[in-house]
Design an enzyme around this catalytic site. Structure first.
Site, PDB file in Angstrom:
ATOM      1  N   ALA A 162      27.446 -25.053 -13.859  1.00  0.00           N
ATOM      2  CA  ALA A 162      27.834 -23.990 -14.797  1.00  0.00           C
ATOM      3  C   ALA A 162      28.542 -22.854 -14.071  1.00  0.00           C
ATOM      4  CB  ALA A 162      26.603 -23.465 -15.530  1.00  0.00           C
ATOM      5  N   GLY A 163      27.970 -22.428 -12.939  1.00  0.00           N
ATOM      6  CA  GLY A 163      28.598 -21.359 -12.165  1.00  0.00           C
ATOM      7  C   GLY A 163      29.938 -21.776 -11.600  1.00  0.00           C
ATOM      8  N   ASP A 164      30.057 -23.038 -11.191  1.00  0.00           N
ATOM      9  CA  ASP A 164      31.326 -23.539 -10.657  1.00  0.00           C
ATOM     10  C   ASP A 164      32.394 -23.596 -11.745  1.00  0.00           C
ATOM     11  OD1 ASP A 164      30.079 -23.886  -8.191  1.00  0.00           O
ATOM     12  OD2 ASP A 164      29.458 -25.926  -8.686  1.00  0.00           O
TER      13      ASP A 164
ATOM     14  N   ASN B 184      30.292 -33.278  -2.415  1.00  0.00           N
ATOM     15  CA  ASN B 184      28.982 -33.922  -2.315  1.00  0.00           C
ATOM     16  C   ASN B 184      28.863 -35.053  -3.324  1.00  0.00           C
ATOM     17  OD1 ASN B 184      27.953 -32.116  -0.364  1.00  0.00           O
ATOM     18  ND2 ASN B 184      27.257 -30.694  -1.948  1.00  0.00           N
TER      19      ASN B 184
ATOM     20  N   GLY C 170      23.282 -16.350 -15.578  1.00  0.00           N
ATOM     21  CA  GLY C 170      22.865 -17.529 -16.345  1.00  0.00           C
ATOM     22  C   GLY C 170      23.103 -17.394 -17.832  1.00  0.00           C
TER      23      GLY C 170
ATOM     24  N   GLY D 275      29.352 -31.053  -5.429  1.00  0.00           N
ATOM     25  CA  GLY D 275      29.822 -30.150  -4.377  1.00  0.00           C
ATOM     26  C   GLY D 275      30.484 -28.961  -5.022  1.00  0.00           C
ATOM     27  N   LYS D 276      30.110 -27.749  -4.610  1.00  0.00           N
ATOM     28  CA  LYS D 276      30.651 -26.555  -5.257  1.00  0.00           C
ATOM     29  C   LYS D 276      32.176 -26.498  -5.185  1.00  0.00           C
ATOM     30  CE  LYS D 276      26.743 -23.438  -5.173  1.00  0.00           C
ATOM     31  NZ  LYS D 276      26.807 -23.304  -6.647  1.00  0.00           N
TER      32      LYS D 276
END
Length: 303
Positions: free
Chosen positions: A252-254, A11, A223, A39-40
């Site tokens: 952060a999660g990626d 993305n 988180g 984009g993840k």
């Protein structure tokens, strides 16, 4: 060096800086606006590469300027992009990120070319998948493509990690049974199980339900608190986050997923250590605005 394949989305992110998230019907002014790669799938692939893994990316882009920008980014990070293909009809994916003053975000996605990834694209990349140590996927590309990729991975004893984001209910049982590690956040865990994740007891209950669906290892990211893990033998634990001042939680999660995959041993005997290292990498990501530009390099992630 670990060999990692990421199947996922590309993305262009438009980041809108605001004081707080707007109420329904409310008009608000923005403080700032910026554009960056995201984009993840792309984020996780870049995280894995910057963590030191040999990383291949399976994805689809449009035939537009945004695609040129992203391909240059991938080359700079040393990604293998042999299986990043062009869709002539759909444009490159877009994400619109509302970012508040506390670093929290809400994200709107236009799938574009990401939704044109097919099982044929996966079959064309079968050799890359079969030679990998780990395959990662998320839900910003069609589920039939993910399922096909996971089938090839399991036929070749490749570890599969599913990041079930964006949140989705009624994930096909076939895909879940092909998943070695599932890594949702609290919202995604609730979507999968129907159990609201608010404390340790509810985390355990949600994890148990995912184990019943055929998944060996459940990781739930929460988180700023850290990440929870649960194994099929009912052993579980929590890995605390590193305390920092969050500026922007985008990616952060990626970062966690990419770094986790880069660290995991094949027998998964270092799961907790890999999670701690991934938490550290994520803590660096949240201290800078943006997605891919905020993902750290391996030499920055030190204890």
């Amino acid at each position: 060096m670990k060999k990692i394949v990421v199947l996922g989305s590309i993305n262009i992110d438009t980041i809108l800086n605001i004081e707080r998230l707007p109420l329904p019907g409310e008009t608000m002014a923005m403080h700032d606006r910026s554009i960056a790669g995201g984009g993840k799938g792309a984020n996780q692939a870049i995280a894995a590469a910057r963590a030191g893994s040999e990383t291949s990316f399976i994805a689809k882009i449009g035939k537009d300027h945004a695609a040129d920008f992203m391909m240059d980014t991938f080359k700079n990070d040393g990604l293998n992009i042999d299986h990043v293909t062009i869709d002539d009809k759909a444009g490159t994916g877009k994400a619109y990120i509302l970012l508040d003053e506390h670093g929290q975000n809400s994200i709107l996605i236009y799938g574009g070319a990401n939704q044109a990834v097919t099982t044929k694209d996966i079959d064309d990349a079968a050799n890359a998948i079969s030679e990998a140590d780990c395959l990662i996927a998320q839900f910003e590309v069609p589920i039939p493509a993910i399922t096909e990729a996971f089938k090839i991975a399991k036929e070749n004893n490749v570890l599969t990690i599913l990041n079930p984001a964006p949140a989705k209910q009624d994930i096909p049982a076939e895909l879940l049974k092909l998943t070695d590690i599932i890594a949702p956040n609290e919202t995604e865990a609730e979507a999968i199980t129907g159990i609201k994740v608010v404390d340790e007891a509810s985390m355990i209950a949600a994890a148990d339900k995912m184990h019943e669906m055929g998944i060996e290892i459940v990781l739930i990211t929460v988180g700023s608190k850290g990440s929870f893990y649960s194994l099929e033998d009912h052993s579980y634990g929590f890995v605390d986050a590193f305390k920092v001042k969050a500026v922007d939680t985008t990616a952060a999660g990626d970062t966690f997923i990419g770094y986790l995959a880069s660290q995991l041993n094949k027998d998964l005997d270092n799961l907790v250590g890999a999670m701690r290292f991934a938490n550290k990498a994520s803590s660096i990501t949240v201290q800078e605005k943006g997605a891919q530009n905020s993902i750290p390099y391996h030499n920055q992630v030190e204890f």
